[in-house]
Design a protein around this motif. Structure first.
Motif, PDB file in Angstrom:
ATOM      1  N   ASP A  70       0.835  -1.191   0.000  1.00  0.00           N
ATOM      2  CA  ASP A  70       0.000   0.000   0.000  1.00  0.00           C
ATOM      3  C   ASP A  70       0.873   1.245   0.000  1.00  0.00           C
ATOM      4  O   ASP A  70       1.941   1.285   0.599  1.00  0.00           O
ATOM      5  N   THR A  71       0.382   2.290  -0.671  1.00  0.00           N
ATOM      6  CA  THR A  71       1.089   3.559  -0.751  1.00  0.00           C
ATOM      7  C   THR A  71       0.615   4.470   0.370  1.00  0.00           C
ATOM      8  O   THR A  71      -0.580   4.572   0.635  1.00  0.00           O
ATOM      9  N   ARG A 157      -3.227   5.329   0.690  1.00  0.00           N
ATOM     10  CA  ARG A 157      -3.777   6.063  -0.458  1.00  0.00           C
ATOM     11  C   ARG A 157      -5.020   5.331  -0.972  1.00  0.00           C
ATOM     12  O   ARG A 157      -4.964   4.153  -1.289  1.00  0.00           O
ATOM     13  N   PRO A 158      -6.127   6.070  -1.039  1.00  0.00           N
ATOM     14  CA  PRO A 158      -7.353   5.446  -1.576  1.00  0.00           C
ATOM     15  C   PRO A 158      -7.216   5.194  -3.069  1.00  0.00           C
ATOM     16  O   PRO A 158      -6.347   5.780  -3.737  1.00  0.00           O
ATOM     17  N   ALA A 159      -8.061   4.331  -3.601  1.00  0.00           N
ATOM     18  CA  ALA A 159      -8.003   4.020  -5.038  1.00  0.00           C
ATOM     19  C   ALA A 159      -8.192   5.286  -5.862  1.00  0.00           C
ATOM     20  O   ALA A 159      -7.546   5.475  -6.873  1.00  0.00           O
ATOM     21  N   ASP A 160      -9.089   6.180  -5.435  1.00  0.00           N
ATOM     22  CA  ASP A 160      -9.292   7.465  -6.104  1.00  0.00           C
ATOM     23  C   ASP A 160      -9.231   8.549  -5.059  1.00  0.00           C
ATOM     24  O   ASP A 160     -10.238   8.847  -4.410  1.00  0.00           O
ATOM     25  N   PRO A 161      -8.054   9.188  -4.866  1.00  0.00           N
ATOM     26  CA  PRO A 161      -7.896  10.158  -3.787  1.00  0.00           C
ATOM     27  C   PRO A 161      -8.526  11.507  -4.042  1.00  0.00           C
ATOM     28  O   PRO A 161      -8.338  12.422  -3.276  1.00  0.00           O
TER      29      PRO A 161
END
Length: 162
Positions: A70-71, A157-161
């Protein structure tokens, strides 16, 4: 975390397409993996950056063992500070993120993260990427002319930040 790292800086020519290639010393030892170049001309004249080889090994071992990669995510937008001190001027703090939970506010200027001076928003973004979610990072901010220190626990970091 032992995954906290700084980039290796080099004046070796890094051309488009060199990312992912080895950065070696004069004895042929791999010291890093090339990732970017900062250049004014768009050519290979500039300052190159590589991920240190010991960090590459840790990530490779994680991939091989199937661990998630995960980032890290802090949850801010910004721009370069235009005052007498370089830094990242925060223009947005996304609710329910590491930044909002740490009390970072719009108009704060981030001048240091984990002991590394921050010159602008790109520096801040780069430093966040050198850490993993869950890392506790000390940040130095300028707020209303005063220097303050906050501790941020980085999120994922969410898939679409956006």
């Amino acid at each position: 975390s032992d995954l906290c790292f700084s980039m290796v800086q080099t004046d070796a020519a890094i051309n488009p397409g060199s990312s992912g290639g080895a950065l070696v010393d004069r004895d042929g030892r791999v010291v890093g993996i090339n990732v970017s170049i900062r250049t004014e001309s768009g050519a290979n004249d500039g300052v190159g950056f590589a991920v240190p080889s010991d960090v590459v090994v840790v990530y490779a071992d994680s991939i091989i063992s199937g661990e998630p990669l995960d980032t890290a995510f802090i949850g801010v937008s910004g721009q370069p500070a235009d005052g007498e001190r370089a830094g990242a001027l925060i223009t947005e703090v996304i609710p329910d993120t590491a930044a909002s939970q740490a009390g970072i506010q719009v108009d704060d200027i981030v001048v240091m993260m984990a002991g590394v001076e921050i010159q602008g928003i790109q520096d801040l973004q780069a430093q966040v990427r050198t850490h993993r979610p869950g890392d506790e990072i000390e940040m130095v901010l300028i707020r209303d002319g005063a220097e303050i220190t906050v501790v941020v626990t980085l999120g994922i970091r969410p898939a679409d930040p956006s």
